[in-house]
Scaffold this motif. Structure first.
Motif, PDB file in Angstrom:
ATOM      1  N   ALA A  69      26.352  14.087   6.083  1.00  0.00           N
ATOM      2  CA  ALA A  69      26.203  12.932   6.971  1.00  0.00           C
ATOM      3  C   ALA A  69      24.891  12.196   6.694  1.00  0.00           C
ATOM      4  CB  ALA A  69      26.259  13.390   8.425  1.00  0.00           C
ATOM      5  N   ILE A 105      23.761   1.487   8.214  1.00  0.00           N
ATOM      6  CA  ILE A 105      24.377   1.857   9.496  1.00  0.00           C
ATOM      7  C   ILE A 105      23.510   1.447  10.688  1.00  0.00           C
ATOM      8  CG2 ILE A 105      25.292   3.732  10.938  1.00  0.00           C
ATOM      9  CD1 ILE A 105      25.993   5.224   8.380  1.00  0.00           C
ATOM     10  N   LEU A 127      18.789   7.563  15.253  1.00  0.00           N
ATOM     11  CA  LEU A 127      19.665   8.454  14.496  1.00  0.00           C
ATOM     12  C   LEU A 127      20.321   9.541  15.346  1.00  0.00           C
ATOM     13  CD1 LEU A 127      17.515   9.004  11.283  1.00  0.00           C
ATOM     14  CD2 LEU A 127      19.708   7.824  11.397  1.00  0.00           C
ATOM     15  N   ASN A 129      22.317   9.474  17.613  1.00  0.00           N
ATOM     16  CA  ASN A 129      23.739   9.247  17.881  1.00  0.00           C
ATOM     17  C   ASN A 129      24.608   9.591  16.675  1.00  0.00           C
ATOM     18  OD1 ASN A 129      23.203   8.241  20.474  1.00  0.00           O
ATOM     19  ND2 ASN A 129      22.909   6.163  19.688  1.00  0.00           N
ATOM     20  N   TYR A 130      23.971   9.816  15.527  1.00  0.00           N
ATOM     21  CA  TYR A 130      24.722  10.046  14.299  1.00  0.00           C
ATOM     22  C   TYR A 130      24.458  11.404  13.662  1.00  0.00           C
ATOM     23  CZ  TYR A 130      25.009   4.938  14.607  1.00  0.00           C
ATOM     24  OH  TYR A 130      25.215   3.649  15.047  1.00  0.00           O
TER      25      TYR A 130
END
Length: 257
Positions: A69, A105, A127, A129-130
């Motif tokens: 990710a 992103i 970040l 949230n990801y």
């Protein structure tokens, strides 16, 4: 009597030459008087923390517990582990005229006026949230200073750790030459469109408490040539020695007679 007269003339000239030579060494030593007597501790100087400005180039490295990710947020590098600044800058982000960078992103982020640490925290907060437990490292790729004039290696120097003092900068440049004016080093600084000029006396210990002791991004140090440089360039030392040798030869002739 003539012989005595010539010997006396030679002695006077030699004495004058030696006095000039010896007196010229007085301005060579750094930090005069340091350690000669007990002094109160000087107030600590706050280290300089550079703020991000338009046209800066910053690198952003993101990592987390999920490498797959994380890869989405790191630009693909075409330069591998190259140490070349020019190549590494290709992987950096240029801060635009509005003080923004655009990350994959996350989109556009306003980072003008922030330190690299504050920028890291800003990106990290976006970040969460990801990525799980993300870490962010932001560094300048264009933190550089210039050292010019009477130094052994005048050049533009890139500072990877974003912190350097004027003494360290002069050391990197191979120190001031014998012809440089240590008591009148010029520092040129430009920030927020304002240019400053400061004179620094490297002969005195006051340099350690100077607001210019720690250099800022883009600072220029210029060491002016002193009288010794002019003196040498005109070959005056050679001329004086030639005259003295001539007088000694004349004195020797009279001595033989």
């Amino acid at each position: 009597m003539k012989f005595t007269h010539y010997i006396t003339s030679v002695f006077v000239l030699l004495s004058s030459f030696l006095v000039v030579s010896c007196s010229s060494t007085e301005n060579i030593a750094y930090f005069k008087g340091a350690g000669t007597k007990q002094t109160a501790p000087q107030q600590a100087i706050n280290s300089y923390e550079p703020l991000i400005q338009p046209n800066d180039i910053v690198s952003v490295t993101i990592s987390s517990l999920s490498p797959e990710a994380t890869q989405m947020f790191n630009p693909q590098s075409n330069t591998g582990n190259s140490n070349s600044l020019e190549l590494r800058q290709l992987d950096g982000y240029l801060v635009d005229k509005n003080g923004n960078i655009e990350l994959p992103i996350l989109g556009v982020l306003k980072i003008q006026g922030l330190t690299t640490e504050a920028t890291s925290e800003l990106i990290k907060s976006r970040l969460t949230n990801y990525l799980k437990e993300p870490t962010v490292k932001v560094k300048f790729l264009n933190f550089k200073i210039s050292v010019l004039g009477e130094v052994a290696r005048p050049n533009v120097y890139n500072i990877p750790n974003e912190k350097i003092s004027i003494t360290e900068a002069l050391s990197m440049a191979g120190d001031i030459t014998i012809y440089g004016m240590r008591e009148n080093v010029l520092l040129i600084r430009e920030e927020n469109g304002v240019r400053q000029f400061a004179r620094i006396d490297m002969n005195k210990t006051d340099v350690f408490s100077s607001p210019y002791y720690y250099l800022h991004k883009g600072d220029v140090i210029y060491v002016e040539p002193g009288p010794r440089k002019v003196y040498a360039s005109e070959n005056r030392t050679y001329q004086v020695l030639t005259v003295l040798i001539g007088l000694l030869n004349v004195a020797a002739i009279y001595a033989i007679k």
